[in-house]
Design an enzyme around this catalytic site. Sequence first.
Site, mmCIF file in Angstrom:
data_model
loop_
_atom_site.group_PDB
_atom_site.id
_atom_site.type_symbol
_atom_site.label_atom_id
_atom_site.label_comp_id
_atom_site.label_asym_id
_atom_site.label_seq_id
_atom_site.Cartn_x
_atom_site.Cartn_y
_atom_site.Cartn_z
ATOM 1 C CD GLU A 120 27.841 -41.229 66.971
ATOM 2 O OE1 GLU A 120 28.114 -40.417 67.883
ATOM 3 O OE2 GLU A 120 28.689 -41.951 66.443
ATOM 4 C CG HIS A 143 26.808 -38.793 61.815
ATOM 5 N ND1 HIS A 143 28.078 -38.550 61.331
ATOM 6 C CD2 HIS A 143 26.812 -40.074 62.247
ATOM 7 C CE1 HIS A 143 28.821 -39.637 61.481
ATOM 8 N NE2 HIS A 143 28.075 -40.577 62.031
ATOM 9 C CG HIS A 145 29.323 -43.228 57.912
ATOM 10 N ND1 HIS A 145 29.001 -44.514 58.309
ATOM 11 C CD2 HIS A 145 29.260 -42.472 59.041
ATOM 12 C CE1 HIS A 145 28.757 -44.531 59.609
ATOM 13 N NE2 HIS A 145 28.903 -43.299 60.079
ATOM 14 C CG HIS A 215 32.763 -41.686 62.754
ATOM 15 N ND1 HIS A 215 32.460 -41.545 64.084
ATOM 16 C CD2 HIS A 215 31.618 -42.146 62.188
ATOM 17 C CE1 HIS A 215 31.210 -41.919 64.309
ATOM 18 N NE2 HIS A 215 30.669 -42.274 63.163
#
Length: 253
Positions: A120, A143, A145, A215
């Site tokens: 990413e 980031h 999940h 995502h």
Amino acid sequence: MQLNKTNQGAQGVAAEIAEVASLLWQKGWAEGSGGNISVNVTEFYPGIHIDFRSYPMIPLEVKYPAIAHHYLFITAKGSRMRTLAKDPGAGLCLIKISKKGDGYQVLFEDPESQLIPSSEIFSHLAIHNHMVKQGQGEKAVVHTHSHELVTLTHDKSLQSEARLNEILLNMHTETAFFIPDGIGYVPLQTPGSQELAKSTLKSLKNHKIILWEKHGCLATGMDVHEAFDRIDLMAKAALIYLTGRSIGIKFDL
């Protein structure tokens, strides 16, 4: 990456990354190698004296001039948050952006290291470039999940920024207080793509936390703890909503 023990500032940032990595794992938001973190650590690398010619320059399709000559910690591709929590040096890359912002080098203190940055990286670079241009002092990107937030994106009636914020900002008083701008929403895009990076950057103009459809989510902050807090608050709001629906509450929103 072996952290230089004389660089206490960089060591401190690595320790904070390890703390947040542990929290992400404990929350169940970092299955396998899921999630990634990056922090601008340029202030801790003034006048670094190494032969940069020994490190390959990796070209970038997009230029990031605002972070030219900057140094970033970014989690390595395939690294696990549970491992990073115990040994941040084993799962962090230190990268240096080129003088034109059109490439980067991965700097190794351990010549045998095989670490490469997260898949990413494009989103991370675009966001760091944006944060430096904004000049508000934000240096961290997290980031992860969050299953609570990702679950919401599977409901077609919630696949809009307006509807998500109508719900999430009304679930808990703290959410609206600490995140008045709400959450941004990015429809399904290929993970690690330039398209995802562009869509995320557009959404960040109005938000500090972004939800990627099916995502995960991403947040910025002055440090990794502030970025984590933003995700944690939104995830709590999502959990309250999902729990309420599961016991038959019909929210009047």
